[in-house]
Design an enzyme around this catalytic site. Structure first.
Site, mmCIF file in Angstrom:
data_model
loop_
_atom_site.group_PDB
_atom_site.id
_atom_site.type_symbol
_atom_site.label_atom_id
_atom_site.label_comp_id
_atom_site.label_asym_id
_atom_site.label_seq_id
_atom_site.Cartn_x
_atom_site.Cartn_y
_atom_site.Cartn_z
ATOM 1 C CG ASP A 182 5.552 -5.562 8.080
ATOM 2 O OD1 ASP A 182 5.822 -5.162 9.330
ATOM 3 O OD2 ASP A 182 4.636 -5.853 7.773
ATOM 4 C CB SER A 218 -0.843 -0.124 1.155
ATOM 5 O OG SER A 218 -0.112 -0.117 2.327
ATOM 6 C CE LYS A 261 -5.322 -0.806 1.894
ATOM 7 N NZ LYS A 261 -4.047 -0.404 2.099
ATOM 8 C CE1 TYR A 263 -7.608 -4.597 1.290
ATOM 9 C CE2 TYR A 263 -6.492 -5.388 3.285
ATOM 10 C CZ TYR A 263 -6.536 -4.679 2.066
ATOM 11 O OH TYR A 263 -5.210 -4.198 1.615
#
Length: 504
Positions: free
Chosen positions: A83, A18, A144, A153
């Site tokens: 991450d 994203s 989204k 989702y």
């Protein structure tokens, strides 16, 4: 290796997900890929790099997961969640000018390195294949948000994940290259409700490459033919991003797409506001029967984090087995889990909490498992002793829910799910770190009016138990007459030595 050679070897950081697509929001994490030359190993990433990160004063949290499907280091750096994954290329130097478009860079890489590179390569391809990136980003933000609000989702639960939704929006942008974002959102619902699944959604034709790796091909692989809503990644090697979708989750997705199409038709002509599209899901009002899956631990928060993650990964297989039961029309998994920490007075109370009982005697509160695990690392020995002296037993629970649509028409009025539950238990207990003294797994049937308070929003109206309607006198007389006829038939059968079951 000298310091000069080490500097010349270089390295580069890429983003994906994203953040790279430009659809991140407050609280979103940054998916980051660290690309290193061939003399740097994955062990160096989790040993040397881990130690370097821990020396930084900006570091707030760190968790290494080297055994994950894609090995990862999760950190919180200056309040931002990041991450970190690592990919080792078979080249001596990684210059800052390096791009990952060249398929030859994938040569001589192991599976984990290929998976690590795939995220960035797919994200870059999506951005290159859309005609207007600004229109794409605005439309994707809307889709989204809609998917999150409607609770569809989650890749791990059998719904499309972030990449899959991005590819669907990108395909609509390709079909309408000059359209504005609002039109793309409207066409998104209208086209996908009419899509001839399992016809795949592809942003470009599948390409061949230099590697002897598997590429999605339903003509060659029976497993690929079983994909219900295939959405194919554009980067080599092409893969299906929606292989987790089951018969039930496909029905839920199509139902939500049809709802969205109806609303968008009215929104586009001004009859409804846009906010109606993003109304919260009604999952805990939609079904009469639910299954509550309790994954619990009497160990630490870190142990519970691993255990609940393992149970979550097995949940979609449980859903698939439930679908095989004749009376179950739909098994709809909820995408969010609920974490709790309980302070129990004794072993009996701890056992009952682990089995999913809601006890007023135990102290219960909501928690964030990852943050609790981090706090436990800093606990002093004195704090541990104080907890032992109090005599309280700490139990961590993570609860998952599955909504059931049941058809009880016909002769069989009972629903037997012992077999799928047994298979599910065995799959969870086969975990290498499973300890029966610490870990517990339990499945309970819950009616909608008995759902716990924590699944509802503050002020939300709970489902009420429906009162049984009194039978009319004519209905009672019909039942009595039917019973008398059965009694006469049974008497005749007895006199003719015929088994009554055969008559039935």
């Amino acid at each position: 290796m000298s310091e000069g050679m080490a500097k010349d070897a270089g390295g580069k950081i890429f983003t994906f997900g994203s953040y790279r697509l430009g659809v991140y929001g407050p609280g979103s994490d940054i998916d980051t890929l660290v690309v290193v030359p061939k003399h740097v190993t994955r062990e160096n990433f989790f040993d040397v790099f881990d130690k370097l990160l821990r020396q930084r004063p900006e570091l707030e949290e760190i968790a290494c997961v080297p055994d994950a499907f894609v090995p990862i280091i999760k950190i919180k750096f200056s309040g931002i969640s990041i991450d970190l994954i690592c990919a080792r290329l078979d080249i001596p130097q990684v210059p800052l000018s390096l791009t990952l478009e060249d398929k030859n860079l994938l040569r001589n890489l192991d599976e984990k390195d290929l998976r690590a590179l795939n995220g960035t390569r797919v994200t870059d391809e999506i951005l290159n294949l859309v005609p207007q990136t600004t229109v794409f980003k605005h439309a994707l933000r809307a889709i989204k948000l809609w998917a999150q609000r409607r609770a569809i989702y989650s890749n791990v639960m059998g719904f499309p994940g972030g990449v899959a939704w991005a590819m669907l929006v990108a395909r609509i942008c390709q079909l309408y290259p000059s359209a504005i974002s609002a039109t793309i959102v409207s066409k998104f619902f209208n086209i996908l409700t009419k899509w001839s699944w399992p016809q795949p959604v592809m942003l470009k034709p599948i390409e061949d490459g230099p590697l002897q790796v598997r590429v999605w091909n339903p003509k060659l692989y029976p497993q690929d033919r079983a994909h219900r809503m295939p959405i194919i990644t554009p980067a080599y090697p092409s893969m299906c991003a929606t292989h987790n979708i089951s018969a039930s989750t496909q029905k839920v997705i199509m139902s939500e797409l049809k709802r969205g199409a109806q609303l968008m038709d009215e929104i586009m002509i001004g009859k409804r506001p846009w906010s109606d599209l993003f109304l919260r899901h009604d999952f805990f009002h939609r079904y009469k029967y639910y299954l509550a899956i309790y994954a619990s631990s009497k160990g630490t928060a870190e142990q519970q984090l691993k255990w609940s993650g393992l149970v979550e990964s097995r949940l979609r297989f449980f859903v698939q087995k439930l679908e095989w039961i004749d009376n179950i029309e739909l098994a709809h998994p909820f995408v969010k889990e609920f974490d709790k920490i309980h302070e129990c007075a004794d072993e009996e109370e701890a056992r009952r909490v682990a089995d999913g009982e809601q006890l007023s005697t135990s102290s219960t509160k909501e928690m964030d498992l990852a943050e609790t695990a981090k706090k436990e690392e800093g606990n002093t020995e004195g704090e541990d002793k104080q907890e032992k002296l109090s005599g309280k037993i700490t139990v961590y629970t993570t609860t998952f829910f599955i909504g059931l649509e049941i058809n009880m028409e016909g002769g069989n009025k009972q629903l037997d799910i012992q077999w799928p539950c047994k298979e599910f238990y065995e799959a969870c207990r086969s975990w290498s770190e499973y300890n029966e003294d610490i870990n517990c797994i339990c499945v309970r049937n819950v009616r909608n009016f008995n759902l716990p308070d924590y699944v509802f929003e503050p002020g939300e109206v709970r489902p009420l138990r429906q009162k049984k309607q009194k039978r009319k006198l004519a209905d009672v007389e019909d039942v009595d007459q039917e019973k008398r006829q059965r009694s006469i038939a049974a008497d005749k059968a007895a006199s003719n030595n015929t088994p009554t079951a055969a008559l039935a």
